[in-house]
Design a protein around this motif. Structure first.
Motif, PDB file in Angstrom:
ATOM      1  N   UNK A 226      -5.518  -3.353  -1.599  1.00 23.99           N
ATOM      2  CA  UNK A 226      -4.802  -2.949  -2.417  1.00 23.99           C
ATOM      3  C   UNK A 226      -5.782  -2.288  -3.317  1.00 23.99           C
ATOM      4  N   UNK A 227      -6.852  -3.241  -4.445  1.00 18.70           N
ATOM      5  CA  UNK A 227      -7.536  -2.344  -5.132  1.00 18.70           C
ATOM      6  C   UNK A 227      -8.224  -0.998  -5.121  1.00 18.70           C
ATOM      7  N   UNK A 228      -9.042  -1.573  -3.228  1.00 18.37           N
ATOM      8  CA  UNK A 228      -9.617  -0.544  -2.773  1.00 18.37           C
ATOM      9  C   UNK A 228      -8.896   0.498  -3.061  1.00 18.37           C
TER      10      UNK A 228
ATOM     11  N   UNK B 246      -7.752 -15.773 -10.968  1.00 16.48           N
ATOM     12  CA  UNK B 246      -8.020 -15.172 -11.935  1.00 16.48           C
ATOM     13  C   UNK B 246      -9.232 -13.947 -12.013  1.00 16.48           C
ATOM     14  N   UNK B 247     -10.419 -14.869 -12.034  1.00 16.26           N
ATOM     15  CA  UNK B 247     -11.386 -14.633 -12.179  1.00 16.26           C
ATOM     16  C   UNK B 247     -11.853 -13.601 -11.298  1.00 16.26           C
ATOM     17  N   UNK B 248     -12.039 -14.294  -9.899  1.00 10.62           N
ATOM     18  CA  UNK B 248     -12.358 -13.380  -9.256  1.00 10.62           C
ATOM     19  C   UNK B 248     -11.472 -11.562  -8.691  1.00 10.62           C
ATOM     20  N   UNK B 249     -10.168 -11.951  -9.613  1.00  8.13           N
ATOM     21  CA  UNK B 249      -9.415 -10.995  -8.649  1.00  8.13           C
ATOM     22  C   UNK B 249      -9.301  -9.724 -10.071  1.00  8.13           C
ATOM     23  N   UNK B 250      -9.829 -10.458 -11.265  1.00  4.40           N
ATOM     24  CA  UNK B 250     -10.512  -9.393 -12.515  1.00  4.40           C
ATOM     25  C   UNK B 250     -11.628  -8.631 -12.386  1.00  4.40           C
ATOM     26  N   UNK B 251     -12.620  -8.971 -11.770  1.00  7.29           N
ATOM     27  CA  UNK B 251     -12.889  -8.360 -11.378  1.00  7.29           C
ATOM     28  C   UNK B 251     -13.030  -7.905  -9.961  1.00  7.29           C
ATOM     29  N   UNK B 252     -12.332  -7.315  -9.058  1.00  6.36           N
ATOM     30  CA  UNK B 252     -12.253  -6.663  -8.359  1.00  6.36           C
ATOM     31  C   UNK B 252     -11.896  -4.973  -9.057  1.00  6.36           C
ATOM     32  N   UNK B 253     -12.325  -3.516  -8.212  1.00  7.13           N
ATOM     33  CA  UNK B 253     -11.748  -2.323  -9.155  1.00  7.13           C
ATOM     34  C   UNK B 253     -10.624  -2.206  -9.252  1.00  7.13           C
ATOM     35  N   UNK B 254     -10.720  -0.794 -10.839  1.00  9.89           N
ATOM     36  CA  UNK B 254      -8.422  -1.159 -10.737  1.00  9.89           C
ATOM     37  C   UNK B 254      -8.386  -2.298 -11.144  1.00  9.89           C
ATOM     38  N   UNK B 255      -8.974  -3.194 -11.347  1.00 12.85           N
ATOM     39  CA  UNK B 255      -7.963  -4.315 -11.774  1.00 12.85           C
ATOM     40  C   UNK B 255      -8.020  -4.145 -13.880  1.00 12.85           C
ATOM     41  N   UNK B 256      -7.442  -3.657 -15.088  1.00  8.55           N
ATOM     42  CA  UNK B 256      -6.740  -3.512 -16.067  1.00  8.55           C
ATOM     43  C   UNK B 256      -6.413  -4.657 -16.788  1.00  8.55           C
ATOM     44  N   UNK B 257      -5.515  -5.867 -16.216  1.00 10.60           N
ATOM     45  CA  UNK B 257      -4.376  -6.657 -17.224  1.00 10.60           C
ATOM     46  C   UNK B 257      -4.102  -7.586 -16.374  1.00 10.60           C
ATOM     47  N   UNK B 258      -3.953  -8.573 -16.627  1.00  9.39           N
ATOM     48  CA  UNK B 258      -3.602  -9.767 -16.146  1.00  9.39           C
ATOM     49  C   UNK B 258      -1.928 -10.076 -17.065  1.00  9.39           C
ATOM     50  N   UNK B 259      -0.811  -9.745 -16.288  1.00  5.82           N
ATOM     51  CA  UNK B 259       0.012 -10.500 -16.748  1.00  5.82           C
ATOM     52  C   UNK B 259       0.777 -12.122 -16.411  1.00  5.82           C
ATOM     53  N   UNK B 260       0.031 -12.634 -17.960  1.00  2.93           N
ATOM     54  CA  UNK B 260      -0.096 -14.635 -17.804  1.00  2.93           C
ATOM     55  C   UNK B 260       1.648 -14.711 -18.174  1.00  2.93           C
TER      56      UNK B 260
ATOM     57  N   UNK C 184       0.847  -1.404   0.086  1.00  2.00           N
ATOM     58  CA  UNK C 184      -0.084   0.035  -0.055  1.00  2.00           C
ATOM     59  C   UNK C 184       0.739   1.177  -0.037  1.00  2.00           C
ATOM     60  N   UNK C 185       1.980   1.351   0.731  1.00  2.00           N
ATOM     61  CA  UNK C 185       2.252   2.003   1.084  1.00  2.00           C
ATOM     62  C   UNK C 185       3.915   2.940  -0.559  1.00  2.00           C
ATOM     63  N   UNK C 186       3.766   1.677  -1.165  1.00  2.75           N
ATOM     64  CA  UNK C 186       4.333   1.873  -2.643  1.00  2.75           C
ATOM     65  C   UNK C 186       3.699   2.047  -3.705  1.00  2.75           C
ATOM     66  N   UNK C 187       2.723   1.292  -3.470  1.00  2.00           N
ATOM     67  CA  UNK C 187       1.397   2.246  -4.191  1.00  2.00           C
ATOM     68  C   UNK C 187       1.167   4.020  -4.149  1.00  2.00           C
ATOM     69  N   UNK C 188       1.094   3.894  -3.175  1.00  2.62           N
ATOM     70  CA  UNK C 188       1.145   5.953  -3.138  1.00  2.62           C
ATOM     71  C   UNK C 188       2.047   6.048  -3.088  1.00  2.62           C
ATOM     72  N   UNK C 189       3.855   6.156  -2.936  1.00  2.00           N
ATOM     73  CA  UNK C 189       4.665   6.842  -3.875  1.00  2.00           C
ATOM     74  C   UNK C 189       4.524   6.009  -5.391  1.00  2.00           C
ATOM     75  N   UNK C 190       3.668   4.763  -6.148  1.00  3.00           N
ATOM     76  CA  UNK C 190       4.079   5.096  -7.515  1.00  3.00           C
ATOM     77  C   UNK C 190       2.888   5.885  -8.072  1.00  3.00           C
ATOM     78  N   UNK C 191       1.983   6.480  -7.035  1.00  2.00           N
ATOM     79  CA  UNK C 191       0.651   7.097  -7.586  1.00  2.00           C
ATOM     80  C   UNK C 191       1.167   8.340  -7.779  1.00  2.00           C
ATOM     81  N   UNK C 192       2.066   9.423  -6.462  1.00  2.00           N
ATOM     82  CA  UNK C 192       2.609  10.449  -6.720  1.00  2.00           C
ATOM     83  C   UNK C 192       3.637  10.301  -7.297  1.00  2.00           C
ATOM     84  N   UNK C 193       4.616   9.584  -7.706  1.00  2.00           N
ATOM     85  CA  UNK C 193       5.263   9.702  -8.901  1.00  2.00           C
ATOM     86  C   UNK C 193       4.207  10.431 -10.175  1.00  2.00           C
ATOM     87  N   UNK C 194       3.428   9.247 -10.242  1.00  2.00           N
ATOM     88  CA  UNK C 194       3.033   9.970 -11.613  1.00  2.00           C
ATOM     89  C   UNK C 194       2.205   9.148 -12.481  1.00  2.00           C
TER      90      UNK C 194
END
Length: 297
Positions: free
Chosen positions: A120-122, A146-160, A84-94
């Motif tokens: 995290x997606x929340x 994968x199917x369950x996670x893909x329905x969470x908010x903000x999930x837009x891709x899967x790197x298989x 969560x902290x790293x996500x915040x840093x990434x978003x702050x970085x643009x």
């Protein structure tokens, strides 16, 4: 942004820290080449070996050097609080998106993996790409997970991971996953030697190790597949088989480390300890292969 070629560069690092100048140049080089997006701090970027401060710094460098090309930043860590902290840093970085692999020491249950992405997606305000990389994380995603996670908010891709060798089985693999995820979620292939099969089988993106150092070569293959020229894409991949063999033998990170050094894109060493570059014999093998493929001219 989860279509086409996403190029994953090294984060040149030694025991004194990140080589800011070399890293910015690597990212700017990718942006100038016309890649569709840049994957900063993926496995090729050595994210797991860097501190939070180093990762935030690298994210800022990447976004600035990319000059408007979308940058996806890796945020994987052992603890959810750290993610969560790293996500915040990434978003702050643009960052335009984040990439999350479920790192683990203790084996994770499917409920625990789902819970990580749920928490995290929340909190995100940018899209997330799910990073399915069992070789490094030792987490095996079922298609149902994968199917369950893909329905969470903000999930837009899967790197298989790489798709099967047989084209029919590769297409069946992609088609099966496609039926379980929303239309808003793309599927991207990794495992570079299977990229042509993945793209020809309907994957939307190639999340590419090769593209981080040789973007034009990776773009040619990607654009051929996107244009429906499956045979050309396959031929281009087949021509690179000597390099794919080195990837399978040594790992893409170490091969690209040697390649970047040989091309003068980074200094030596460029990997954080305990990682070490290839020995001299293996390095010479990489150089000979690059020369034979015309990748050093």
């Amino acid at each position: 942004m989860f279509h086409g070629l996403s190029a994953f560069p090294l984060t040149p690092t030694d025991e004194h820290g990140i080589d800011d100048t070399a890293y910015a140049a690597l990212v700017a080089r990718l942006a100038a080449s016309g890649v569709d997006s840049i994957g900063a701090l993926g496995s090729t970027g050595g994210y797991a070996y860097l501190t939070r401060e180093q990762r935030a710094h690298a994210a800022r460098i990447a976004v600035e050097a990319a000059g408007g090309v979308p940058v996806m930043v890796g945020i994987g860590a052992l603890r959810t609080a750290d993610v969560l902290a790293l996500a915040e840093d990434a978003q702050r970085a643009g960052a335009s998106a984040v990439l999350l692999a479920p790192m683990t020491y203790q084996p994770l249950t499917e409920d625990e993996v789902f819970g990580l992405y749920e928490e995290v997606t929340r909190e995100l305000s940018v899209p997330l790409c799910v990073y399915d990389n069992p070789r490094t994380t030792h987490v095996d995603f079922s298609d149902e997970l994968h199917g369950g996670i893909a329905r969470l908010p903000n999930v837009r891709s899967i790197k298989i991971p790489g798709v099967p060798d047989d084209p029919a089985r590769a297409k069946a693999r992609v088609d099966a996953l496609r039926t379980l995820v929303p239309e808003t979620v793309t599927i991207g292939v990794s495992g570079d030697w299977t990229a042509a099969r993945g793209l020809n089988s309907g994957c939307d993106a190639w999340y590419s190790v090769l593209g981080g150092t040789f973007p034009q070569t990776a773009l040619a293959l990607t654009r051929a597949a996107q244009a429906g020229h499956a045979g050309t894409a396959t031929e281009l991949s087949d021509e690179l088989e000597p390099l794919w063999a080195l990837f399978r033998r040594h790992g893409g990170l170490r091969v690209m480390s040697a390649a970047a050094s040989h091309l003068g894109l980074t200094r030596e060493p460029n990997l954080p300890r305990p990682l070490r570059g290839l020995d001299e014999a293996a390095r010479q093998g990489v150089v000979a292969t690059l020369d034979a493929l015309g990748l050093t001219s």
